[in-house]
Write an enzyme that holds these catalytic residues in place. Sequence first.
Site, PDB file in Angstrom:
ATOM      1  N   CYS A   1      50.045  41.805  56.143  1.00 24.81           N
ATOM      2  CA  CYS A   1      51.314  41.407  56.784  1.00 24.81           C
ATOM      3  C   CYS A   1      52.124  42.647  57.123  1.00 24.81           C
ATOM      4  O   CYS A   1      52.731  42.731  58.204  1.00 24.81           O
ATOM      5  CB  CYS A   1      52.112  40.461  55.889  1.00 24.81           C
ATOM      6  SG  CYS A   1      51.527  38.752  55.923  1.00 24.81           S
TER       7      CYS A   1
ATOM      8  N   HIS B   1      50.118  34.538  57.926  1.00 24.51           N
ATOM      9  CA  HIS B   1      49.471  34.779  56.639  1.00 24.51           C
ATOM     10  C   HIS B   1      48.758  33.525  56.129  1.00 24.51           C
ATOM     11  O   HIS B   1      49.374  32.484  55.930  1.00 24.51           O
ATOM     12  CB  HIS B   1      50.482  35.240  55.575  1.00 24.51           C
ATOM     13  CG  HIS B   1      49.834  35.478  54.254  1.00 24.51           C
ATOM     14  ND1 HIS B   1      49.435  36.729  53.831  1.00 24.51           N
ATOM     15  CD2 HIS B   1      49.448  34.615  53.282  1.00 24.51           C
ATOM     16  CE1 HIS B   1      48.847  36.625  52.658  1.00 24.51           C
ATOM     17  NE2 HIS B   1      48.845  35.342  52.297  1.00 24.51           N
TER      18      HIS B   1
ATOM     19  N   THR C   1      39.136  41.492  48.515  1.00 22.92           N
ATOM     20  CA  THR C   1      40.095  42.379  47.837  1.00 22.92           C
ATOM     21  C   THR C   1      41.496  42.278  48.435  1.00 22.92           C
ATOM     22  O   THR C   1      42.471  42.467  47.728  1.00 22.92           O
ATOM     23  CB  THR C   1      39.634  43.849  47.885  1.00 22.92           C
ATOM     24  OG1 THR C   1      39.514  44.265  49.246  1.00 22.92           O
ATOM     25  CG2 THR C   1      38.296  44.034  47.175  1.00 22.92           C
TER      26      THR C   1
ATOM     27  N   HIS D   1      44.704  38.326  52.405  1.00 19.04           N
ATOM     28  CA  HIS D   1      45.153  37.835  53.720  1.00 19.04           C
ATOM     29  C   HIS D   1      43.862  37.693  54.504  1.00 19.04           C
ATOM     30  O   HIS D   1      43.154  38.702  54.697  1.00 19.04           O
ATOM     31  CB  HIS D   1      46.102  38.869  54.353  1.00 19.04           C
ATOM     32  CG  HIS D   1      46.638  38.491  55.714  1.00 19.04           C
ATOM     33  ND1 HIS D   1      47.980  38.525  56.042  1.00 19.04           N
ATOM     34  CD2 HIS D   1      45.994  38.086  56.843  1.00 19.04           C
ATOM     35  CE1 HIS D   1      48.146  38.170  57.313  1.00 19.04           C
ATOM     36  NE2 HIS D   1      46.949  37.896  57.827  1.00 19.04           N
TER      37      HIS D   1
ATOM     38  N   HIS E   1      40.677  37.723  56.616  1.00 19.94           N
ATOM     39  CA  HIS E   1      40.271  38.712  57.625  1.00 19.94           C
ATOM     40  C   HIS E   1      38.773  38.637  57.843  1.00 19.94           C
ATOM     41  O   HIS E   1      38.027  38.210  56.956  1.00 19.94           O
ATOM     42  CB  HIS E   1      40.691  40.122  57.203  1.00 19.94           C
ATOM     43  CG  HIS E   1      40.194  40.520  55.848  1.00 19.94           C
ATOM     44  ND1 HIS E   1      40.825  40.137  54.687  1.00 19.94           N
ATOM     45  CD2 HIS E   1      39.117  41.248  55.463  1.00 19.94           C
ATOM     46  CE1 HIS E   1      40.170  40.614  53.655  1.00 19.94           C
ATOM     47  NE2 HIS E   1      39.117  41.285  54.088  1.00 19.94           N
TER      48      HIS E   1
END
Length: 113
Positions: free
Chosen positions: A5, A44, A94, A97, A99
């Site tokens: 973010c 998010h 890890t 958010h 990805h």
Amino acid sequence: MCLFCDIIEGKIPSSKVYENEKVLAFNDINPAAPVHVLVVPKKHFDDINDMASDPEGEIYMGEVIRAISEVAKIKGLENGFRTINNCGEDGGQTVKHVHFHVIGGLKLTEKMI
Ligand code: AMP
Ligand code: ZN
């Protein structure tokens, strides 16, 4: 606080590859291959499960797929690439958010691990 973010908001610098209203793609800071780009939705979501349960998840996932294809074009991966999503503890995630890793620029084997 969420690292990605902060990157999306420009508070932390990143090496941008592609951006539109809904997604950002930037080079991974610790590349695992000649091309290693992360595609992240600008909203998010913790992970794939969070995305799946959010009413807007579908819209963002559609944008993610289009962005992955754009990144592949920008990076010259016309011969192919691999997209990876790590989800949760056992998935080795890890950064919490969601990805999508776009990896290419080399001949990957059919084995994932
Ligand atoms: P994952 O293990 O799937 O959660 O992947 C997180 C990825 O984020 C790793 O490949 C890291 O190298 C990458 N990463 C961590 N911090 C940064 C950053 N500041 N800029 C770019 N990539 C990052
Ligand atoms: Zn976030």
